[in-house]
Scaffold this motif. Structure first.
Motif, mmCIF file in Angstrom:
data_model
loop_
_atom_site.group_PDB
_atom_site.id
_atom_site.type_symbol
_atom_site.label_atom_id
_atom_site.label_comp_id
_atom_site.label_asym_id
_atom_site.label_seq_id
_atom_site.Cartn_x
_atom_site.Cartn_y
_atom_site.Cartn_z
ATOM 1 N N ALA A 101 0.815 -1.215 0.000
ATOM 2 C CA ALA A 101 0.000 0.000 0.000
ATOM 3 C C ALA A 101 0.846 1.261 0.000
ATOM 4 C CB ALA A 101 -0.931 -0.017 1.213
ATOM 5 N N HIS A 102 1.961 1.257 0.733
ATOM 6 C CA HIS A 102 2.828 2.435 0.829
ATOM 7 C C HIS A 102 4.045 2.349 -0.089
ATOM 8 C CE1 HIS A 102 0.622 4.292 4.119
ATOM 9 N NE2 HIS A 102 0.576 3.121 4.713
ATOM 10 N N GLY A 103 4.064 1.350 -0.953
ATOM 11 C CA GLY A 103 5.130 1.232 -1.925
ATOM 12 C C GLY A 103 6.409 0.613 -1.380
ATOM 13 N N TRP A 104 7.439 0.670 -2.210
ATOM 14 C CA TRP A 104 8.777 0.177 -1.859
ATOM 15 C C TRP A 104 9.620 1.388 -1.496
ATOM 16 C CZ3 TRP A 104 10.497 -5.114 -2.776
ATOM 17 C CH2 TRP A 104 9.479 -5.949 -3.232
ATOM 18 N N ILE A 105 10.156 1.399 -0.282
ATOM 19 C CA ILE A 105 10.895 2.542 0.245
ATOM 20 C C ILE A 105 12.380 2.212 0.242
ATOM 21 C CG2 ILE A 105 11.056 4.225 2.099
ATOM 22 C CD1 ILE A 105 8.234 3.866 0.797
ATOM 23 N N ASN A 106 13.133 2.897 -0.612
ATOM 24 C CA ASN A 106 14.542 2.568 -0.800
ATOM 25 C C ASN A 106 15.450 3.460 0.052
ATOM 26 O OD1 ASN A 106 16.639 1.091 -2.054
ATOM 27 N ND2 ASN A 106 17.012 2.770 -3.470
ATOM 28 N N LEU A 107 16.460 2.834 0.662
ATOM 29 C CA LEU A 107 17.548 3.567 1.304
ATOM 30 C C LEU A 107 18.722 3.567 0.343
ATOM 31 C CD1 LEU A 107 18.964 4.922 3.753
ATOM 32 C CD2 LEU A 107 19.618 2.614 4.495
ATOM 33 N N HIS A 108 19.107 4.765 -0.113
ATOM 34 C CA HIS A 108 20.176 4.917 -1.094
ATOM 35 C C HIS A 108 21.311 5.701 -0.460
ATOM 36 C CE1 HIS A 108 21.852 5.167 -5.163
ATOM 37 N NE2 HIS A 108 22.128 6.438 -4.911
ATOM 38 N N PHE A 109 22.548 5.270 -0.678
ATOM 39 C CA PHE A 109 23.686 5.859 0.028
ATOM 40 C C PHE A 109 24.292 7.048 -0.732
ATOM 41 C CE2 PHE A 109 23.661 1.417 1.697
ATOM 42 C CZ PHE A 109 23.251 1.761 2.980
ATOM 43 N N SER A 110 23.466 8.065 -0.953
ATOM 44 C CA SER A 110 23.933 9.357 -1.458
ATOM 45 C C SER A 110 22.855 10.384 -1.140
ATOM 46 C CB SER A 110 24.193 9.322 -2.971
ATOM 47 O OG SER A 110 22.984 9.437 -3.698
ATOM 48 N N LEU A 111 23.165 11.644 -1.388
ATOM 49 C CA LEU A 111 22.180 12.711 -1.241
ATOM 50 C C LEU A 111 21.568 12.965 -2.615
ATOM 51 C CD1 LEU A 111 24.180 15.119 1.116
ATOM 52 C CD2 LEU A 111 22.345 13.525 1.748
ATOM 53 N N LEU A 112 20.495 12.257 -2.897
ATOM 54 C CA LEU A 112 19.861 12.373 -4.213
ATOM 55 C C LEU A 112 19.400 13.806 -4.470
ATOM 56 C CD1 LEU A 112 17.802 9.053 -4.182
ATOM 57 C CD2 LEU A 112 19.832 9.557 -5.566
ATOM 58 N N PRO A 113 19.504 14.278 -5.741
ATOM 59 C CA PRO A 113 19.718 13.474 -6.957
ATOM 60 C C PRO A 113 21.178 13.215 -7.334
ATOM 61 C CG PRO A 113 19.280 15.726 -7.573
ATOM 62 C CD PRO A 113 19.153 15.670 -6.069
ATOM 63 N N ALA A 114 22.111 13.505 -6.441
ATOM 64 C CA ALA A 114 23.516 13.205 -6.734
ATOM 65 C C ALA A 114 23.774 11.708 -6.624
ATOM 66 C CB ALA A 114 24.425 13.963 -5.772
ATOM 67 N N TRP A 115 24.528 11.192 -7.553
ATOM 68 C CA TRP A 115 25.017 9.812 -7.557
ATOM 69 C C TRP A 115 23.900 8.775 -7.513
ATOM 70 C CZ3 TRP A 115 29.030 11.007 -9.709
ATOM 71 C CH2 TRP A 115 29.966 11.909 -9.220
ATOM 72 N N ARG A 116 22.990 8.894 -8.474
ATOM 73 C CA ARG A 116 22.042 7.800 -8.715
ATOM 74 C C ARG A 116 22.815 6.618 -9.296
ATOM 75 N NH1 ARG A 116 17.182 11.016 -11.932
ATOM 76 N NH2 ARG A 116 16.481 12.323 -10.180
ATOM 77 N N GLY A 117 22.400 5.411 -8.946
ATOM 78 C CA GLY A 117 23.035 4.251 -9.538
ATOM 79 C C GLY A 117 23.620 3.295 -8.524
ATOM 80 N N ALA A 118 24.414 2.347 -9.016
ATOM 81 C CA ALA A 118 24.840 1.198 -8.216
ATOM 82 C C ALA A 118 26.005 1.474 -7.282
ATOM 83 C CB ALA A 118 25.223 0.043 -9.153
ATOM 84 N N ALA A 119 26.804 2.533 -7.538
ATOM 85 C CA ALA A 119 28.034 2.731 -6.761
ATOM 86 C C ALA A 119 28.163 4.169 -6.256
ATOM 87 C CB ALA A 119 29.244 2.345 -7.599
#
Length: 310
Positions: A101-119
């Motif tokens: 219901a609330h979707g998939w909540i991702n923890l990403h190790f950057s301050l988006l929108p900087a460094w989108r992607g795998a590394a």
């Protein structure tokens, strides 16, 4: 909230542990990548996230693809309110995104929108960023482009390797993920669109990417080596064989006559030339050997004047 957690490598473990220990949330299942061969015997090994789930008696789902019908049917039966994600390692189809219901909540190790992607952590170190952090956001079809719930910042130390920085971010990020899910449950946080400006990308770093180019300035070589430590590991060639190299230290203020890659052995240190000043080699691992100090490596190799790392 009722949660199905998705994650695979060790940096995702602090987040799963924090959610298991949270009195407000119930992790009913874990989604992780299938068991993979590891070690000399190449026996199948459960992912770090899967191992922690096993220890706590939590159901572990290992679909080959998250769009598989059997997986989607089981996910629907579990009826999660939300699916937190940390470094799962596979793209999620619309059919899976639509289940909670609330979707998939991702923890990403950057301050988006900087460094989108795998590394993103490797990219931050390589670029010489002074500040980075972690972001929680709702997953959408486009790569790391979903609306943001919250962020946490983390200074990048001048000597940080990607591994050291990621270790810190995995802990502060876990706290951020728990607080984000708390806020979603309470209705006190809402996702806001990412800025259109400042988008940068951090693709997966390959072994070939980790090769050192000594023709760059010393600062760039230093950052590059730290950005690929410990994985996939910086390397160069010496006498036609690949050797792995650990983080190096600047030879402060010493602009030597060394050509890029040229090695000079001194009594207590080993220097290597770059496009600017020399660097002091740290640990070295030759093929088939254990890691050792650069001085021990040089002593055993009997390096001659003018020899180079390439």
């Amino acid at each position: 909230m009722r949660l199905v957690f998705a994650g695979t490598p060790a940096p995702a473990v602090p987040s799963l542990r924090a959610l298991i220990e949270s009195p407000r949330h119930d992790v009913v299942a874990v989604v992780t990548r299938p068991d993979a061969p590891a070690g000399r015997g190449r026996r199948l090994v459960r992912s770090p996230v899967g191992q922690l789930a096993d220890e706590h008696g939590i159901e572990v789902l290992t679909p080959r693809r998250p769009g598989d019908e059997d997986f989607l049917a089981r996910l629907t039966e579990l009826a999660p309110d939300a699916c937190p994600v940390v470094a799962y390692g596979a793209l999620l189809p619309e059919s899976a995104l639509a289940v909670p219901a609330h979707g998939w909540i991702n923890l990403h190790f950057s301050l988006l929108p900087a460094w989108r992607g795998a590394a993103p952590v490797q990219a931050a170190v390589r670029a010489g960023d002074e500040i980075t952090g972690a972001t929680t956001f709702r997953i959408v079809r486009d790569l790391d482009a979903g609306p943001v719930f919250g962020t946490v910042t983390e200074p990048v130390k001048p000597t940080d390797t990607a591994g050291e920085l990621l270790d810190r971010l995995s802990l502060s990020g876990a706290a951020l993920l728990v607080s984000t899910l708390d806020g979603i449950e309470d209705g006190t946080v809402r996702a806001v669109p990412q800025p259109a400006d400042g988008v940068t990308y951090a693709p997966k770093v390959t072994v070939e990417d980790a090769r050192i180019t000594f023709g760059f300035p010393a600062t760039a070589v230093d950052r590059h080596v730290r950005s690929v430590t410990p994985e996939p590991g910086a390397w160069a060639q010496f006498r036609g064989q690949r050797i792995k190299l650990g983080p190096m230290m600047p030879a402060e203020g010493e602009y030597t006559d060394l050509e890029p890659g040229e090695v000079r052995v001194e009594r207590r240190r080993v220097l290597v030339g770059t496009a600017t000043s020399a660097l002091v080699l740290g640990e070295v691992q030759a093929q088939g050997k254990k890691r050792m100090s650069a001085t021990d490596w040089a002593r055993g190799s009997r390096i001659e004047q003018g020899e180079r790392l390439t």
